[in-house]
Design a protein around this motif. Structure first.
Motif, PDB file in Angstrom:
ATOM      1  N   ALA A  16      -7.466  26.740  18.119  1.00  0.00           N
ATOM      2  CA  ALA A  16      -8.550  25.829  18.493  1.00  0.00           C
ATOM      3  C   ALA A  16      -8.677  24.705  17.476  1.00  0.00           C
ATOM      4  O   ALA A  16      -8.801  23.530  17.849  1.00  0.00           O
ATOM      5  N   SER A  17      -8.623  25.048  16.209  1.00  0.00           N
ATOM      6  CA  SER A  17      -8.722  24.047  15.148  1.00  0.00           C
ATOM      7  C   SER A  17      -7.591  23.027  15.252  1.00  0.00           C
ATOM      8  O   SER A  17      -7.814  21.825  15.096  1.00  0.00           O
ATOM      9  N   GLY A  18      -6.396  23.504  15.535  1.00  0.00           N
ATOM     10  CA  GLY A  18      -5.245  22.618  15.675  1.00  0.00           C
ATOM     11  C   GLY A  18      -5.344  21.683  16.868  1.00  0.00           C
ATOM     12  O   GLY A  18      -4.669  20.655  16.922  1.00  0.00           O
ATOM     13  N   HIS A  19      -6.175  22.039  17.840  1.00  0.00           N
ATOM     14  CA  HIS A  19      -6.366  21.213  19.036  1.00  0.00           C
ATOM     15  C   HIS A  19      -7.718  20.491  19.026  1.00  0.00           C
ATOM     16  O   HIS A  19      -8.128  19.931  20.035  1.00  0.00           O
ATOM     17  N   GLY A  20      -8.405  20.534  17.895  1.00  0.00           N
ATOM     18  CA  GLY A  20      -9.669  19.815  17.768  1.00  0.00           C
ATOM     19  C   GLY A  20     -10.834  20.444  18.510  1.00  0.00           C
ATOM     20  O   GLY A  20     -11.842  19.785  18.743  1.00  0.00           O
ATOM     21  N   VAL A  21     -10.708  21.708  18.863  1.00  0.00           N
ATOM     22  CA  VAL A  21     -11.792  22.398  19.567  1.00  0.00           C
ATOM     23  C   VAL A  21     -12.717  23.024  18.532  1.00  0.00           C
ATOM     24  O   VAL A  21     -12.274  23.771  17.663  1.00  0.00           O
ATOM     25  N   LYS A  22     -13.993  22.703  18.633  1.00  0.00           N
ATOM     26  CA  LYS A  22     -14.985  23.318  17.751  1.00  0.00           C
ATOM     27  C   LYS A  22     -15.852  24.220  18.613  1.00  0.00           C
ATOM     28  O   LYS A  22     -16.394  23.786  19.625  1.00  0.00           O
ATOM     29  N   ALA A  23     -15.948  25.466  18.194  1.00  0.00           N
ATOM     30  CA  ALA A  23     -16.685  26.437  18.996  1.00  0.00           C
ATOM     31  C   ALA A  23     -17.587  27.267  18.106  1.00  0.00           C
ATOM     32  O   ALA A  23     -17.247  27.575  16.975  1.00  0.00           O
ATOM     33  N   LYS A  24     -18.727  27.610  18.659  1.00  0.00           N
ATOM     34  CA  LYS A  24     -19.649  28.510  17.980  1.00  0.00           C
ATOM     35  C   LYS A  24     -19.669  29.808  18.762  1.00  0.00           C
ATOM     36  O   LYS A  24     -20.111  29.838  19.907  1.00  0.00           O
ATOM     37  N   CYS A  82     -10.413  27.591  24.113  1.00  0.00           N
ATOM     38  CA  CYS A  82      -8.961  27.767  24.013  1.00  0.00           C
ATOM     39  C   CYS A  82      -8.319  27.837  25.394  1.00  0.00           C
ATOM     40  O   CYS A  82      -7.248  27.275  25.614  1.00  0.00           O
ATOM     41  N   ALA A  83      -8.960  28.514  26.323  1.00  0.00           N
ATOM     42  CA  ALA A  83      -8.434  28.571  27.690  1.00  0.00           C
ATOM     43  C   ALA A  83      -8.436  27.165  28.301  1.00  0.00           C
ATOM     44  O   ALA A  83      -7.501  26.799  29.021  1.00  0.00           O
ATOM     45  N   GLY A  84      -9.460  26.393  27.972  1.00  0.00           N
ATOM     46  CA  GLY A  84      -9.560  25.034  28.491  1.00  0.00           C
ATOM     47  C   GLY A  84      -8.442  24.129  28.013  1.00  0.00           C
ATOM     48  O   GLY A  84      -8.011  23.233  28.747  1.00  0.00           O
ATOM     49  N   ILE A  85      -7.954  24.351  26.811  1.00  0.00           N
ATOM     50  CA  ILE A  85      -6.853  23.540  26.284  1.00  0.00           C
ATOM     51  C   ILE A  85      -5.655  23.607  27.229  1.00  0.00           C
ATOM     52  O   ILE A  85      -4.981  22.613  27.474  1.00  0.00           O
ATOM     53  N   ALA A  86      -5.401  24.776  27.774  1.00  0.00           N
ATOM     54  CA  ALA A  86      -4.245  24.986  28.652  1.00  0.00           C
ATOM     55  C   ALA A  86      -4.635  25.025  30.129  1.00  0.00           C
ATOM     56  O   ALA A  86      -3.816  25.401  30.965  1.00  0.00           O
ATOM     57  N   SER A  87      -5.853  24.651  30.448  1.00  0.00           N
ATOM     58  CA  SER A  87      -6.348  24.715  31.829  1.00  0.00           C
ATOM     59  C   SER A  87      -6.128  26.099  32.435  1.00  0.00           C
ATOM     60  O   SER A  87      -5.687  26.239  33.577  1.00  0.00           O
TER      61      SER A  87
END
Length: 179
Positions: free
Chosen positions: A62-70, A79-84
């Protein structure tokens, strides 16, 4: 590795709770109790370790793809959204969430995660073969009666493997590993 370790900790089946006729019979029954508890605790430890590795990998990805999650749900969804990837449609959501709840129960005991897990997966408290008794005095915490079996670990491993296979953009990714 997990299967090899658990093979060294076989479950002894139904425990006999009755007066023993000999000291050898008594000691064998004690050994069966210890073996069954040890096997269950090992399975719980493997689930905890497996979840910890998966969550750490998700955080890094997630960090490598710029996703910030709480929190877990946001992290998994992000993370699932990154790959649809639709976790529900692919049948991974329940097993991945169950694995994470199991890890929380193993880590923290009774509480919100334990209540949620017991409501979602009451089979994890089912003990039809009576192969597990808690002999400690006093009331038994609900979390202590959690039973993780080999098939549960296989489901969790398969869900994690499927997750990474489905988000892998390279050809030949493992999309449907054997159970």
């Amino acid at each position: 590795m997990i299967l090899a370790a658990l093979d060294q900790l076989p479950m002894r089946g139904t425990l006999i709770v009755a007066e023993a006729k000999t000291i050898d019979q008594f000691l064998d029954r004690c050994a069966a109790q210890v073996d069954n508890h040890t096997a269950n605790e090992a399975a719980k430890a493997f689930a905890l370790t497996f979840d910890g590795m998966f969550e750490r990998q998700l955080n890094r990805w997630a960090s490598g793809h710029g996703v910030k999650a709480k929190g877990w749900e946001e992290l998994l969804k992000g993370c699932a959204g990154i790959a649809s990837l639709d976790l529900v449609a692919t049948g991974m959501a329940d097993d991945l969430n169950e694995l994470h709840l199991v890890a929380n129960v193993v880590r923290h005991g009774d509480g919100r995660s334990c209540d949620e897990l017991k409501a979602r997966a009451p089979r994890l408290w089912d003990n039809p073969s009576l192969d597990y008794y808690d002999l400690a005095p006093g009331p038994v915490p609900v979390s202590d009666e959690l039973r993780i079996r080999l098939d549960d670990l296989r489901r969790y491993a398969r869900a994690v493997t499927r997750f990474w296979g489905h988000v892998d953009p390279l050809p030949g990714a493992v999309l449907d590993p054997p159970y």
